[in-house]
Design a protein around this motif. Structure first.
Motif, PDB file in Angstrom:
ATOM      1  N   GLU A 121       0.805  10.817  11.896  1.00 43.13           N
ATOM      2  CA  GLU A 121       0.593   9.297  11.503  1.00 43.13           C
ATOM      3  C   GLU A 121       2.038   9.419  10.313  1.00 43.13           C
ATOM      4  O   GLU A 121       1.921   8.152  10.362  1.00 43.13           O
ATOM      5  CB  GLU A 121      -0.759   9.068  11.159  1.00 43.13           C
ATOM      6  N   MET A 122       1.861   9.948   9.562  1.00 43.30           N
ATOM      7  CA  MET A 122       2.940   9.726   8.143  1.00 43.30           C
ATOM      8  C   MET A 122       4.293   9.757   8.923  1.00 43.30           C
ATOM      9  O   MET A 122       5.217   8.464   8.453  1.00 43.30           O
ATOM     10  CB  MET A 122       2.927  10.750   7.821  1.00 43.30           C
ATOM     11  N   ALA A 123       4.356  10.490   9.887  1.00 47.45           N
ATOM     12  CA  ALA A 123       6.125  10.497  10.602  1.00 47.45           C
ATOM     13  C   ALA A 123       6.078   9.378  10.763  1.00 47.45           C
ATOM     14  O   ALA A 123       7.088   8.477  11.194  1.00 47.45           O
ATOM     15  CB  ALA A 123       5.784  10.838  11.543  1.00 47.45           C
ATOM     16  N   ARG A 124       5.015   8.758  11.934  1.00 42.94           N
ATOM     17  CA  ARG A 124       5.054   7.282  12.599  1.00 42.94           C
ATOM     18  C   ARG A 124       5.681   6.000  11.537  1.00 42.94           C
ATOM     19  O   ARG A 124       6.373   5.430  11.591  1.00 42.94           O
ATOM     20  CB  ARG A 124       3.918   6.987  13.575  1.00 42.94           C
ATOM     21  N   GLU A 125       4.730   6.415  10.105  1.00 39.67           N
ATOM     22  CA  GLU A 125       4.617   5.226   8.949  1.00 39.67           C
ATOM     23  C   GLU A 125       5.931   5.276   8.823  1.00 39.67           C
ATOM     24  O   GLU A 125       6.909   3.865   8.272  1.00 39.67           O
ATOM     25  CB  GLU A 125       4.560   5.399   8.068  1.00 39.67           C
ATOM     26  N   CYS A 126       7.471   6.394   9.162  1.00 41.26           N
ATOM     27  CA  CYS A 126       8.175   6.536   8.104  1.00 41.26           C
ATOM     28  C   CYS A 126       9.342   6.779   9.420  1.00 41.26           C
ATOM     29  O   CYS A 126      10.892   6.641   9.046  1.00 41.26           O
ATOM     30  CB  CYS A 126       8.543   7.974   7.768  1.00 41.26           C
ATOM     31  N   GLY A 127       8.719   5.622  10.540  1.00 36.54           N
ATOM     32  CA  GLY A 127       9.982   5.322  11.772  1.00 36.54           C
ATOM     33  C   GLY A 127      11.017   6.605  12.282  1.00 36.54           C
ATOM     34  O   GLY A 127      11.792   6.897  12.810  1.00 36.54           O
ATOM     35  N   MET A 128       9.823   8.748  12.404  1.00 35.88           N
ATOM     36  CA  MET A 128      10.527   9.390  12.746  1.00 35.88           C
ATOM     37  C   MET A 128       9.365  10.079  13.538  1.00 35.88           C
ATOM     38  O   MET A 128       8.334  10.152  13.754  1.00 35.88           O
ATOM     39  CB  MET A 128      11.121  10.078  11.860  1.00 35.88           C
ATOM     40  N   SER A 129      10.274  11.300  14.690  1.00 40.77           N
ATOM     41  CA  SER A 129       9.452  12.333  14.867  1.00 40.77           C
ATOM     42  C   SER A 129       8.719  13.223  14.096  1.00 40.77           C
ATOM     43  O   SER A 129       8.811  13.113  12.713  1.00 40.77           O
ATOM     44  CB  SER A 129      10.522  12.491  16.453  1.00 40.77           C
ATOM     45  N   PRO A 130       7.574  13.166  14.983  1.00 43.06           N
ATOM     46  CA  PRO A 130       7.269  14.395  13.696  1.00 43.06           C
ATOM     47  C   PRO A 130       8.372  15.852  13.396  1.00 43.06           C
ATOM     48  O   PRO A 130       8.244  16.230  12.619  1.00 43.06           O
ATOM     49  CB  PRO A 130       5.708  14.933  15.155  1.00 43.06           C
ATOM     50  N   PHE A 131       9.329  16.260  14.716  1.00 45.76           N
ATOM     51  CA  PHE A 131       9.968  16.945  14.236  1.00 45.76           C
ATOM     52  C   PHE A 131      10.882  16.388  12.741  1.00 45.76           C
ATOM     53  O   PHE A 131      11.139  17.084  12.596  1.00 45.76           O
ATOM     54  CB  PHE A 131      10.996  17.352  15.410  1.00 45.76           C
ATOM     55  N   GLU A 132      10.890  15.279  13.671  1.00 45.94           N
ATOM     56  CA  GLU A 132      12.614  14.447  12.701  1.00 45.94           C
ATOM     57  C   GLU A 132      11.920  14.478  10.780  1.00 45.94           C
ATOM     58  O   GLU A 132      11.831  14.786   9.716  1.00 45.94           O
ATOM     59  CB  GLU A 132      12.736  13.360  12.410  1.00 45.94           C
ATOM     60  N   PHE A 133      10.255  14.298  11.057  1.00 50.24           N
ATOM     61  CA  PHE A 133       9.947  13.759   8.860  1.00 50.24           C
ATOM     62  C   PHE A 133       9.350  15.640   8.813  1.00 50.24           C
ATOM     63  O   PHE A 133       9.574  15.779   7.755  1.00 50.24           O
ATOM     64  CB  PHE A 133       8.577  12.969   9.723  1.00 50.24           C
ATOM     65  N   SER A 134       9.118  16.368   9.706  1.00 50.98           N
ATOM     66  CA  SER A 134       8.659  18.178   8.825  1.00 50.98           C
ATOM     67  C   SER A 134      10.318  18.110   8.430  1.00 50.98           C
ATOM     68  O   SER A 134      10.872  18.770   7.846  1.00 50.98           O
ATOM     69  CB  SER A 134       8.670  18.489  10.675  1.00 50.98           C
ATOM     70  N   ARG A 135      11.335  17.732   9.541  1.00 51.57           N
ATOM     71  CA  ARG A 135      12.393  18.916   8.884  1.00 51.57           C
ATOM     72  C   ARG A 135      13.076  17.860   7.544  1.00 51.57           C
ATOM     73  O   ARG A 135      13.548  18.692   6.678  1.00 51.57           O
ATOM     74  CB  ARG A 135      13.804  18.553   9.995  1.00 51.57           C
ATOM     75  N   ALA A 136      13.117  16.822   8.068  1.00 54.37           N
ATOM     76  CA  ALA A 136      13.555  15.710   6.235  1.00 54.37           C
ATOM     77  C   ALA A 136      12.562  16.090   5.240  1.00 54.37           C
ATOM     78  O   ALA A 136      13.151  16.089   4.033  1.00 54.37           O
ATOM     79  CB  ALA A 136      13.201  14.259   7.193  1.00 54.37           C
ATOM     80  N   PHE A 137      11.399  15.936   5.604  1.00 52.59           N
ATOM     81  CA  PHE A 137      10.491  16.508   4.244  1.00 52.59           C
ATOM     82  C   PHE A 137      10.513  18.121   3.070  1.00 52.59           C
ATOM     83  O   PHE A 137      10.572  17.585   2.160  1.00 52.59           O
ATOM     84  CB  PHE A 137       8.943  16.811   4.544  1.00 52.59           C
ATOM     85  N   ARG A 138      10.840  19.026   4.385  1.00 53.93           N
ATOM     86  CA  ARG A 138      11.245  20.417   3.797  1.00 53.93           C
ATOM     87  C   ARG A 138      12.718  19.724   3.229  1.00 53.93           C
ATOM     88  O   ARG A 138      12.563  21.060   2.137  1.00 53.93           O
ATOM     89  CB  ARG A 138      10.749  21.368   4.772  1.00 53.93           C
ATOM     90  N   ALA A 139      12.906  19.561   4.173  1.00 51.46           N
ATOM     91  CA  ALA A 139      14.754  19.618   3.021  1.00 51.46           C
ATOM     92  C   ALA A 139      14.620  19.052   1.490  1.00 51.46           C
ATOM     93  O   ALA A 139      15.531  18.842   1.139  1.00 51.46           O
ATOM     94  CB  ALA A 139      16.231  18.443   4.253  1.00 51.46           C
ATOM     95  N   ALA A 140      14.187  17.679   1.674  1.00 46.43           N
ATOM     96  CA  ALA A 140      14.074  16.750   0.241  1.00 46.43           C
ATOM     97  C   ALA A 140      13.221  17.770  -0.739  1.00 46.43           C
ATOM     98  O   ALA A 140      12.964  17.195  -1.225  1.00 46.43           O
ATOM     99  CB  ALA A 140      13.123  15.389   1.329  1.00 46.43           C
TER     100      ALA A 140
END
Length: 271
Positions: free
Chosen positions: A171-190
């Motif tokens: 749900e957090m990924a959807r709120e950010c306009g990203m796929s779960p994979f993109e969100f996971s990658r971006a969150f960890r990178a940040a």
């Protein structure tokens, strides 16, 4: 640095601030100037409100300060114990409530609990700076991270306010306009940590604070910190701290006779 806010209406007890002055830098301010002091380029690490008998207007100001500066731990000093104020502080996510007159042990215990919280803030800031423009050429950067930084910061704010509720990574990924994979990658990178681990760490921090209230059972601590399964909470807590929640609470309560500890790292009830 600790910002000391005198809310005693002329009944200031200098001995209280003197105890903290032994272990950290203390700077006095008052209610009208507090927010300006916190907005400086080098703001305070901790706020301490020194009360005699807080009224509703005083408590509202503390609430507004917490909402405006959510990452700054707040300590409250009271002249007498009040179960109503303690529960209010718990819900407001005040870091600690101490009773006057303070002892050296009270202050040392509080500072020891503050240390990992402040270190975590500094570490998180360091991780953010580590991905600066000087380190990586602009053309080589992961563009999604830069474009979604604000949205990811919004995720952290959401976790801070709603950690006790179910939070779904998808749900957090959807709120950010990203796929779960993109969100996971971006969150960890940040942030240098996975979303799930960050959420668990946030809930564990809150559980430690809640464990400082002896009247709250361990199972209630788990639920209030966002863990639906008390058994899972106990296993994770032991894995991360080396102690069961009950043992952690007992170790803290035996070091101090001050029974009040609040949500932002504390102790536990044997339920």
């Amino acid at each position: 640095m600790l910002l000391w806010v005198d809310m005693c209406c002329g009944a200031r007890v200098a001995a209280s601030s003197a105890e903290f002055s032994r272990v950290c830098e203390v700077r006095a301010t008052d209610q009208p100037h507090l927010w300006a002091a916190l907005s400086l380029a080098t703001p305070a690490d901790v706020i301490c409100f020194d009360f005699e008998h807080p009224d509703m207007s005083c408590l509202k100001f503390v609430t507004d300060t917490k909402a405006r500066f959510p990452s700054v731990p707040i300590i409250m000093l009271l002249s007498q114990q009040s179960a109503d104020v303690v529960l209010w502080a718990l819900r407001t996510r005040i870091f600690d409530v101490l009773l006057k007159p303070l002892t050296a042990r009270d202050v040392l215990r509080c500072v020891q609990r503050l240390s990992p919280v402040l270190e975590a803030r500094r570490t998180q800031a360091g991780r953010s700076n580590a991905t600066g423009a000087e380190a990586i050429p602009d053309e080589a950067r992961y563009r999604a991270k830069r474009n979604t930084r604000g949205k990811l910061d919004g995720v952290l704010c959401y976790i801070e306010k709603n950690y006790a509720q179910p939070i779904c990574e998808q749900e957090m990924a959807r709120e950010c306009g990203m796929s779960p994979f993109e969100f996971s990658r971006a969150f960890r990178a940040a942030h240098g940590i996975t979303f799930r681990d960050y959420l668990s760490d946030c809930r564990l921090v809150q559980s430690k604070r809640l464990l400082g209230i002896a009247q709250v059972s361990v199972s209630d601590v788990a639920a209030m910190a966002g863990f639906n399964d008390p058994s899972y909470f106990a296993r994770l807590f032991r894995k991360r701290t080396g102690l069961s929640p009950s043992a952690y609470r007992a170790s803290v309560l035996t070091t101090s006779k001050a029974p009040v500890e609040l949500i932002e790292a504390g102790t536990e009830a044997t339920g």
